[in-house]
Structures are given as C-alpha cells and as structure tokens.
Motif scaffolding. Sequence first.
Motif, PDB file in Angstrom:
ATOM      1  N   ILE A 161       0.835  -1.205   0.000  1.00 58.42           N
ATOM      2  CA  ILE A 161       0.000   0.000   0.000  1.00 58.42           C
ATOM      3  C   ILE A 161       0.871   1.257   0.000  1.00 58.42           C
ATOM      4  CG2 ILE A 161      -1.620   1.366   1.374  1.00 58.42           C
ATOM      5  CD1 ILE A 161      -2.827  -1.270   2.355  1.00 58.42           C
ATOM      6  N   GLY A 162       1.931   1.249   0.799  1.00 55.10           N
ATOM      7  CA  GLY A 162       2.787   2.416   0.920  1.00 55.10           C
ATOM      8  C   GLY A 162       3.532   2.758  -0.356  1.00 55.10           C
ATOM      9  N   VAL A 163       4.000   1.749  -1.075  1.00 57.59           N
ATOM     10  CA  VAL A 163       4.758   1.993  -2.306  1.00 57.59           C
ATOM     11  C   VAL A 163       3.839   2.346  -3.466  1.00 57.59           C
ATOM     12  CG1 VAL A 163       6.368   0.999  -3.977  1.00 57.59           C
ATOM     13  CG2 VAL A 163       6.631   0.490  -1.547  1.00 57.59           C
ATOM     14  N   ARG A 164       2.660   1.680  -3.513  1.00 56.97           N
ATOM     15  CA  ARG A 164       1.665   1.942  -4.555  1.00 56.97           C
ATOM     16  C   ARG A 164       2.226   1.799  -5.976  1.00 56.97           C
ATOM     17  NH1 ARG A 164      -1.008   4.585  -0.434  1.00 56.97           N
ATOM     18  NH2 ARG A 164      -3.243   4.852  -0.664  1.00 56.97           N
TER      19      ARG A 164
ATOM     20  N   ALA B 208      -4.958  -4.412  -4.744  1.00 58.33           N
ATOM     21  CA  ALA B 208      -5.775  -3.931  -5.866  1.00 58.33           C
ATOM     22  C   ALA B 208      -6.589  -2.700  -5.496  1.00 58.33           C
ATOM     23  CB  ALA B 208      -6.692  -5.048  -6.349  1.00 58.33           C
ATOM     24  N   LYS B 209      -6.977  -2.588  -4.232  1.00 59.91           N
ATOM     25  CA  LYS B 209      -7.743  -1.422  -3.794  1.00 59.91           C
ATOM     26  C   LYS B 209      -6.927  -0.137  -3.901  1.00 59.91           C
ATOM     27  CE  LYS B 209     -10.569  -3.924  -0.395  1.00 59.91           C
ATOM     28  NZ  LYS B 209     -10.968  -3.991   1.037  1.00 59.91           N
ATOM     29  N   TYR B 210      -5.605  -0.269  -3.890  1.00 55.46           N
ATOM     30  CA  TYR B 210      -4.718   0.890  -3.923  1.00 55.46           C
ATOM     31  C   TYR B 210      -3.947   0.989  -5.241  1.00 55.46           C
ATOM     32  CZ  TYR B 210      -5.859   1.130   0.992  1.00 55.46           C
ATOM     33  OH  TYR B 210      -6.551   1.213   2.187  1.00 55.46           O
ATOM     34  N   GLY B 211      -4.410   0.263  -6.250  1.00 55.71           N
ATOM     35  CA  GLY B 211      -3.841   0.403  -7.585  1.00 55.71           C
ATOM     36  C   GLY B 211      -2.683  -0.501  -7.911  1.00 55.71           C
ATOM     37  N   THR B 212      -2.416  -1.521  -7.091  1.00 54.63           N
ATOM     38  CA  THR B 212      -1.306  -2.439  -7.347  1.00 54.63           C
ATOM     39  C   THR B 212      -1.824  -3.779  -7.839  1.00 54.63           C
ATOM     40  OG1 THR B 212       0.124  -1.419  -5.672  1.00 54.63           O
ATOM     41  CG2 THR B 212       0.658  -3.662  -6.353  1.00 54.63           C
ATOM     42  N   GLU B 213      -1.386  -4.183  -9.014  1.00 54.34           N
ATOM     43  CA  GLU B 213      -1.707  -5.503  -9.548  1.00 54.34           C
ATOM     44  C   GLU B 213      -0.597  -6.473  -9.149  1.00 54.34           C
ATOM     45  OE1 GLU B 213      -2.443  -7.826 -13.820  1.00 54.34           O
ATOM     46  OE2 GLU B 213      -1.696  -5.768 -13.781  1.00 54.34           O
TER      47      GLU B 213
END
Length: 218
Positions: free
Chosen positions: A169-172, A201-206
């Motif tokens: 989440i932190g790196v995104r 996925a909620k924070y834009g990371t696949e």
Amino acid sequence: MKLTKFTHACVRLEKDSKVLVFDPGNLSETDKALAGADAVLITHEHPDHIDVEAVVAALLGDGSLQLFAPGGVAAQLREKAPDAGARIHTVAPGETFDAAGFAIQSFGGQHALIHPQIPVVANVGYLVDSNVYHPGDSFVVPDGVGVQTLLVPIHAPWNKVGEVVDFVIGVRAPHAFPIHDGLLNEGGLGLVEGHVTRIGAKYGTEYRHLSSGDSVEV
C-alpha cells in the motif's frame, strides 16, 4: 526489460544484452541466475541473499563482472577475491550509480528487526531504471521517487502479513511480484498472496505470482 524470478530473493534483469542480478543466495539457483551476468547487486550479508562461494567463483571466473554491496559484504568479498577487488563496489543509502548500463538508486540502511537479541545488519534497497525496486530485508519505502515494479518480501522471520500488505500500500507500484518466499509451502504462500492481491488492488497495485524460472516484461 525482462525480469526473471529465481527461488527466494534472487531476481535477474535483462536489457540491451546486459544482465543484472539481485541477491544470488544459498536458497536460489545461483548458477543459472549468474550465467552471463554483467553486474550483481547484494542487499545484505545473510546467506539466503548471498552465496559467498558462488559469488566469489563468478567474480574470479569473469574478469568483467561488477558487484555492488553494503560495506561489510564488499570487504568480505575483497578479502576472499583480492584479484577482483577493483570490481567490488561499496554502496550506501542515498547513492546513484550505473551498473552495466542500468541506472541504480539506493535506499534504506538497515535490515528489519528480527529480535532485539539478534544483531541488525546493513541492508540496501535498490531501484533500477526508476522501475524495479528490490528492498532486500526491509520495508523501506523509497522517498521522492515513483516505483513501477515492486518486489515484495512475502514471508520472513522479520515480517508479518499485515506489514507485507502495508508495504505494498505504501509503495503503490502499478505492478508487484514476490520475493523472499523460499520458506513457505504452497498453502502458506497462497494465503499471503491472497491478501496482497486483494488489498493491493484497492490501492492500484496488480500483484502477480511468479514461480522460479518465470519471466515477465516490466
């Protein structure tokens, strides 16, 4: 740029006929990972991140191979392979340098705490071409830069699932792949990766699983 995952924390990058290898340790297929390598980046001194015997053999067997590592690791390798000393480079956090045509930025400083009675060692994370970030054994988020491809330490004596998820989440980063998974069986790996995939996925990371030997373009 082609990224190939090897067991545990070892990753190989290939670009423009050049090869860069992260952390060829004793849980990884070091011979395969180091074959034809132009440069090696070591995050820290623990044997699951550097197989000293294999790395020394590679340095002595290829007079053009360059290696970059924290001071303690660099000093140990210079002692064991004095003829390669000029090709063994000390790295500290906050530096930028070129390694075989790859642009490198270094971050971090120390290994994550395992236990107060276990000494903390130096650990350097590396960002390659403003794209791929290998944190070693830490959850240090690179400051002042964007990461496109995050290598996620899935499991270790020093982490728990919540910390793994919070790091993602932190790196995104738009894309993430596993490292430091050599101590997990299939069930445990699936459990952790499920959390990382769903919440990331909620924070834009696949997040995508890679098994040893799998490759992907990044």
